[in-house]
Write a protein that holds these residues in place. Sequence first.
Motif, PDB file in Angstrom:
ATOM      1  N   ARG A 108      16.115   6.360  28.267  1.00 54.90           N
ATOM      2  CA  ARG A 108      14.865   7.079  27.993  1.00 54.90           C
ATOM      3  C   ARG A 108      14.915   7.712  26.605  1.00 54.90           C
ATOM      4  NH1 ARG A 108      10.190   7.940  27.286  1.00 54.90           N
ATOM      5  NH2 ARG A 108       9.181   9.894  27.758  1.00 54.90           N
ATOM      6  N   ILE A 109      16.024   8.331  26.269  1.00 57.49           N
ATOM      7  CA  ILE A 109      16.174   8.968  24.951  1.00 57.49           C
ATOM      8  C   ILE A 109      16.081   7.918  23.847  1.00 57.49           C
ATOM      9  CG2 ILE A 109      17.805  10.183  23.437  1.00 57.49           C
ATOM     10  CD1 ILE A 109      18.754  11.612  26.094  1.00 57.49           C
ATOM     11  N   GLN A 130      14.533   5.127  23.941  1.00 59.11           N
ATOM     12  CA  GLN A 130      13.129   4.702  23.885  1.00 59.11           C
ATOM     13  C   GLN A 130      12.279   5.714  23.098  1.00 59.11           C
ATOM     14  OE1 GLN A 130      10.938   4.769  27.694  1.00 59.11           O
ATOM     15  NE2 GLN A 130      10.611   2.572  27.373  1.00 59.11           N
ATOM     16  N   ILE A 131      12.567   6.988  23.262  1.00 55.72           N
ATOM     17  CA  ILE A 131      11.814   8.048  22.583  1.00 55.72           C
ATOM     18  C   ILE A 131      12.095   8.053  21.079  1.00 55.72           C
ATOM     19  CG2 ILE A 131      11.624  10.573  22.317  1.00 55.72           C
ATOM     20  CD1 ILE A 131      12.206  10.738  25.392  1.00 55.72           C
ATOM     21  N   LEU A 191      11.632  15.408  18.136  1.00 50.77           N
ATOM     22  CA  LEU A 191      11.137  14.500  19.176  1.00 50.77           C
ATOM     23  C   LEU A 191      11.585  14.941  20.560  1.00 50.77           C
ATOM     24  CD1 LEU A 191      11.835  11.089  17.413  1.00 50.77           C
ATOM     25  CD2 LEU A 191       9.581  11.996  17.994  1.00 50.77           C
ATOM     26  N   LEU A 192      12.862  15.312  20.677  1.00 47.76           N
ATOM     27  CA  LEU A 192      13.400  15.691  21.986  1.00 47.76           C
ATOM     28  C   LEU A 192      12.876  17.047  22.443  1.00 47.76           C
ATOM     29  CD1 LEU A 192      17.055  14.324  21.734  1.00 47.76           C
ATOM     30  CD2 LEU A 192      15.022  13.226  22.697  1.00 47.76           C
ATOM     31  N   GLU A 203       9.478  15.938  23.992  1.00 51.55           N
ATOM     32  CA  GLU A 203       9.615  15.111  25.201  1.00 51.55           C
ATOM     33  C   GLU A 203      10.476  15.765  26.282  1.00 51.55           C
ATOM     34  OE1 GLU A 203       8.195  12.164  25.960  1.00 51.55           O
ATOM     35  OE2 GLU A 203       7.116  11.993  24.064  1.00 51.55           O
ATOM     36  N   PRO A 236      13.715  15.291  27.466  1.00 48.93           N
ATOM     37  CA  PRO A 236      14.310  14.414  28.471  1.00 48.93           C
ATOM     38  C   PRO A 236      15.612  14.947  29.092  1.00 48.93           C
ATOM     39  CG  PRO A 236      14.832  13.610  26.300  1.00 48.93           C
ATOM     40  CD  PRO A 236      13.931  14.798  26.113  1.00 48.93           C
TER      41      PRO A 236
END
Length: 166
Positions: free
Chosen positions: A6-7, A9-10, A62-63, A66, A68
Amino acid sequence: MDATGRIEQIITPSVEAMGYEVVRVQISGGQRSVLQIMAERADGAPMTVEDCADISRTVSALLDVEDPIREAYTLEVSSPGIDRPLTRLKDFERFAGFEARLETRQAADGRKRFKGMLKGVDDGLVCIDTEQGAARLEFDNILRAKLVLTDELIRASQEQQEGPQN
C-alpha cells in the motif's frame, strides 16, 4: 494488499515524477517501527544526501495525508548501496555478469538457496549459474536476492561513479 504494498502504491508516482525509482519498501519492527524506502536515481547517477532528503520530505507529506501506518514510526530513505537487493525483474537483467545470492519461497531444483553468476532474464525466468549448475527461477518465487560484494562489483561501481574516462 499488505502495508508495504500500500505504501509503495501511494509513494511511487510522486517519487518517479521526481526522477527516482523505488527499489524497495520495507517495514521492520521493534519498539518503534522503521519504514525504509530504498530508491535510486532514474538517470543512473549516484544518489546524494540531498536526493534522500528530497524523497524523505515528499514521502513524509504523502504518508501524513494517507496515514497508512497507524502507530508511530521512523522514516528512513536510502540508496541501494553497492551490494544492493535485487527486487525488480529488470535488476536481474541489469546486473547480469555479477555474483548474487537468491532465496526462493518454494524449493526449485530441490533447494531454496542459490549463489552464483547472474545470467539475466530469459522468457521471464531469472537465470543464474551456480556450482551445482544452471538454474532458471520464476521471479515470483524469489523471496530475497542481493548482489554479493566482489572486486568486480566494486570496480564496476567505481567506474559508474567516475563516469566515462577521456
